[in-house]
Design a protein around this motif. Structure first.
Motif, PDB file in Angstrom:
ATOM      1  N   ALA A   1      11.023   8.679  28.544  1.00  0.00           N
ATOM      2  CA  ALA A   1      11.662   7.441  28.099  1.00  0.00           C
ATOM      3  C   ALA A   1      11.827   7.435  26.581  1.00  0.00           C
ATOM      4  N   LEU A   2      10.806   7.896  25.859  1.00  0.00           N
ATOM      5  CA  LEU A   2      10.893   7.948  24.398  1.00  0.00           C
ATOM      6  C   LEU A   2      11.962   8.940  23.962  1.00  0.00           C
ATOM      7  N   HIS A   3      12.007  10.104  24.601  1.00  0.00           N
ATOM      8  CA  HIS A   3      13.012  11.109  24.255  1.00  0.00           C
ATOM      9  C   HIS A   3      14.422  10.544  24.443  1.00  0.00           C
ATOM     10  N   ALA A   4      14.666   9.857  25.556  1.00  0.00           N
ATOM     11  CA  ALA A   4      15.976   9.255  25.810  1.00  0.00           C
ATOM     12  C   ALA A   4      16.287   8.182  24.771  1.00  0.00           C
ATOM     13  N   GLU A   5      15.278   7.391  24.411  1.00  0.00           N
ATOM     14  CA  GLU A   5      15.471   6.331  23.410  1.00  0.00           C
ATOM     15  C   GLU A   5      15.858   6.913  22.057  1.00  0.00           C
ATOM     16  N   LEU A   6      15.202   7.997  21.655  1.00  0.00           N
ATOM     17  CA  LEU A   6      15.502   8.611  20.362  1.00  0.00           C
ATOM     18  C   LEU A   6      16.918   9.169  20.339  1.00  0.00           C
ATOM     19  N   HIS A   7      17.382   9.701  21.460  1.00  0.00           N
ATOM     20  CA  HIS A   7      18.764  10.184  21.525  1.00  0.00           C
ATOM     21  C   HIS A   7      19.739   9.031  21.362  1.00  0.00           C
ATOM     22  N   GLN A   8      19.469   7.936  22.015  1.00  0.00           N
ATOM     23  CA  GLN A   8      20.356   6.780  21.941  1.00  0.00           C
ATOM     24  C   GLN A   8      20.376   6.170  20.546  1.00  0.00           C
ATOM     25  N   GLN A   9      19.232   6.227  19.847  1.00  0.00           N
ATOM     26  CA  GLN A   9      19.115   5.615  18.524  1.00  0.00           C
ATOM     27  C   GLN A   9      19.593   6.509  17.396  1.00  0.00           C
ATOM     28  N   SER A  10      19.893   7.772  17.678  1.00  0.00           N
ATOM     29  CA  SER A  10      20.288   8.692  16.614  1.00  0.00           C
ATOM     30  C   SER A  10      21.527   8.173  15.882  1.00  0.00           C
ATOM     31  N   PRO A  11      21.488   8.140  14.534  1.00  0.00           N
ATOM     32  CA  PRO A  11      22.663   7.686  13.781  1.00  0.00           C
ATOM     33  C   PRO A  11      23.842   8.642  13.909  1.00  0.00           C
ATOM     34  N   GLN A  12      23.571   9.891  14.289  1.00  0.00           N
ATOM     35  CA  GLN A  12      24.619  10.857  14.563  1.00  0.00           C
ATOM     36  C   GLN A  12      24.816  10.933  16.073  1.00  0.00           C
ATOM     37  N   GLN A  13      26.046  10.768  16.512  1.00  0.00           N
ATOM     38  CA  GLN A  13      26.355  10.879  17.934  1.00  0.00           C
ATOM     39  C   GLN A  13      27.509  11.848  18.133  1.00  0.00           C
ATOM     40  N   PRO A  14      27.360  12.848  19.006  1.00  0.00           N
ATOM     41  CA  PRO A  14      26.135  13.077  19.770  1.00  0.00           C
ATOM     42  C   PRO A  14      24.978  13.469  18.856  1.00  0.00           C
ATOM     43  N   ALA A  15      23.764  13.206  19.303  1.00  0.00           N
ATOM     44  CA  ALA A  15      22.573  13.508  18.510  1.00  0.00           C
ATOM     45  C   ALA A  15      22.516  15.000  18.204  1.00  0.00           C
ATOM     46  N   PRO A  16      22.079  15.381  16.990  1.00  0.00           N
ATOM     47  CA  PRO A  16      22.074  16.794  16.594  1.00  0.00           C
ATOM     48  C   PRO A  16      20.887  17.585  17.125  1.00  0.00           C
ATOM     49  N   PHE A  17      20.091  16.984  18.026  1.00  0.00           N
ATOM     50  CA  PHE A  17      18.988  17.720  18.628  1.00  0.00           C
ATOM     51  C   PHE A  17      19.186  17.749  20.139  1.00  0.00           C
ATOM     52  N   VAL A  18      18.592  18.739  20.769  1.00  0.00           N
ATOM     53  CA  VAL A  18      18.840  19.012  22.185  1.00  0.00           C
ATOM     54  C   VAL A  18      18.351  17.858  23.057  1.00  0.00           C
ATOM     55  N   ARG A  19      19.183  17.465  24.003  1.00  0.00           N
ATOM     56  CA  ARG A  19      18.774  16.480  25.018  1.00  0.00           C
ATOM     57  C   ARG A  19      18.103  17.252  26.139  1.00  0.00           C
ATOM     58  N   GLU A  20      16.772  17.257  26.104  1.00  0.00           N
ATOM     59  CA  GLU A  20      16.020  18.046  27.073  1.00  0.00           C
ATOM     60  C   GLU A  20      16.066  17.405  28.459  1.00  0.00           C
ATOM     61  N   LYS A  21      16.016  18.251  29.465  1.00  0.00           N
ATOM     62  CA  LYS A  21      15.943  17.770  30.842  1.00  0.00           C
ATOM     63  C   LYS A  21      14.501  17.396  31.176  1.00  0.00           C
ATOM     64  N   ASP A  22      14.358  16.552  32.183  1.00  0.00           N
ATOM     65  CA  ASP A  22      13.017  16.126  32.589  1.00  0.00           C
ATOM     66  C   ASP A  22      12.150  17.322  32.977  1.00  0.00           C
ATOM     67  N   ALA A  23      12.777  18.336  33.587  1.00  0.00           N
ATOM     68  CA  ALA A  23      12.017  19.515  34.018  1.00  0.00           C
ATOM     69  C   ALA A  23      11.368  20.218  32.831  1.00  0.00           C
ATOM     70  N   PHE A  24      12.032  20.214  31.682  1.00  0.00           N
ATOM     71  CA  PHE A  24      11.474  20.833  30.474  1.00  0.00           C
ATOM     72  C   PHE A  24      10.144  20.177  30.114  1.00  0.00           C
ATOM     73  N   PHE A  25      10.128  18.851  30.108  1.00  0.00           N
ATOM     74  CA  PHE A  25       8.908  18.151  29.743  1.00  0.00           C
ATOM     75  C   PHE A  25       7.822  18.333  30.805  1.00  0.00           C
ATOM     76  N   ALA A  26       8.206  18.301  32.071  1.00  0.00           N
ATOM     77  CA  ALA A  26       7.212  18.495  33.138  1.00  0.00           C
ATOM     78  C   ALA A  26       6.550  19.858  33.010  1.00  0.00           C
ATOM     79  N   GLU A  27       7.341  20.895  32.709  1.00  0.00           N
ATOM     80  CA  GLU A  27       6.796  22.244  32.576  1.00  0.00           C
ATOM     81  C   GLU A  27       5.862  22.344  31.372  1.00  0.00           C
ATOM     82  N   HIS A  28       6.240  21.713  30.250  1.00  0.00           N
ATOM     83  CA  HIS A  28       5.418  21.828  29.043  1.00  0.00           C
ATOM     84  C   HIS A  28       4.184  20.929  29.091  1.00  0.00           C
TER      85      HIS A  28
END
Length: 259
Positions: A46-73
């Motif tokens: 939820a925080l990762h999605a929020e930070l993407h939405q709040q980025s002053p640059q759109q699309p955000a200049p950092f990778v939008r990770e998939k949920d599976a990425f976070f589950a694995e890490h």
């Protein structure tokens, strides 16, 4: 020129890794760092999605990770550390940082993006993956703190090389990584965009030849301009404001520079 260094945070065994002088040594009052587990999955995504939405640059200049990425890490592929702030009677998640611990056989091992194909060396690579902090906690040096913390964790866990990636559009993250002693060593297309590949050996101290011979390239110049410097054996070591525009400073490697 030579990057200046300072001691980093004590690890669980009380040891230290030498880190860049610009790295903050302590967290601001009211913040704590705690390793996250799968029980934190919903808050983290939820925080990762929020930070993407709040980025002053759109699309955000950092990778939008998939949920599976976070589950694995959160379980097997590395570690996720949460930055928690005291919100009255409880703590709430104010940021996170991810360290990847890929296997030698992992096709996503960033060492492959550096041309490393020896399994013994690939097994010693750690990724400095995404870091995100809520807007009201920015400007406190937290990204540099978390970069230093992850490098110390990687060293403690036996990794010898840390690799990270940053978009040329993301000057904030790029600057923080450079200040922590990583150097730009490649420019590749990954995750559907151009990314600088930044590297640092652990616990080594990066060295560069005299900066009188440094070359500057506008950060958002054509990829070919950066490629010419990289193919000539130079590495990107700092950002510099030239005429109101950021440029990447390329220096010749020192004889003991890694990898």
């Amino acid at each position: 020129m030579m990057a200046t260094m300072s001691q980093g945070p004590a690890n669980a065994d009380g040891g230290y890794a030498p880190l860049h002088g610009a790295w903050p040594r302590t967290l601001p009052h009211g913040l704590v760092l705690r390793k996250m587990d799968i029980g934190d999955f919903d808050r983290l995504t939820a925080l990762h999605a929020e930070l993407h939405q709040q980025s002053p640059q759109q699309p955000a200049p950092f990778v939008r990770e998939k949920d599976a990425f976070f589950a694995e890490h959160l379980t097997s592929a590395g570690e996720v550390w949460g930055l928690w702030e005291n919100a009255g009677l409880r703590y709430q998640l104010a940021g996170y940082t991810v360290i990847g611990l890929p296997t030698a056989s992992d096709p996503e091992n960033f060492g492959r993006d550096l041309g490393i194909d020896d399994e013994a060396h690939l097994a010693l690579v750690a990724h400095l993956d995404g870091t995100g902090v809520l807007p009201h906690r920015r400007g406190l040096g937290l990204q540099r703190y978390l970069t230093g913390y992850r490098m110390e964790r990687a060293r403690t866990l036996g990794r010898k090389t840390v690799v990270s990636m940053a978009s040329p559009q993301n000057s904030f993250s790029l600057s923080n990584l450079l200040q922590c002693g990583l150097t730009v060593q490649r420019l590749i297309r990954k995750y559907d965009a151009l990314r600088f590949v930044l590297v640092r050996a652990l616990p080594g101290q990066p060295t560069y030849q005299d900066d009188r011979h440094a070359v500057t390239v506008p950060l958002l110049a054509n990829a070919e301009e950066h490629e010419r410097c990289l193919q000539a054996g130079r590495v990107g070591v700092a950002l510099r404001d030239i005429g109101g525009h950021l440029s990447l400073v390329y220096a010749n490697r020192g004889k003991d520079a890694a990898p």
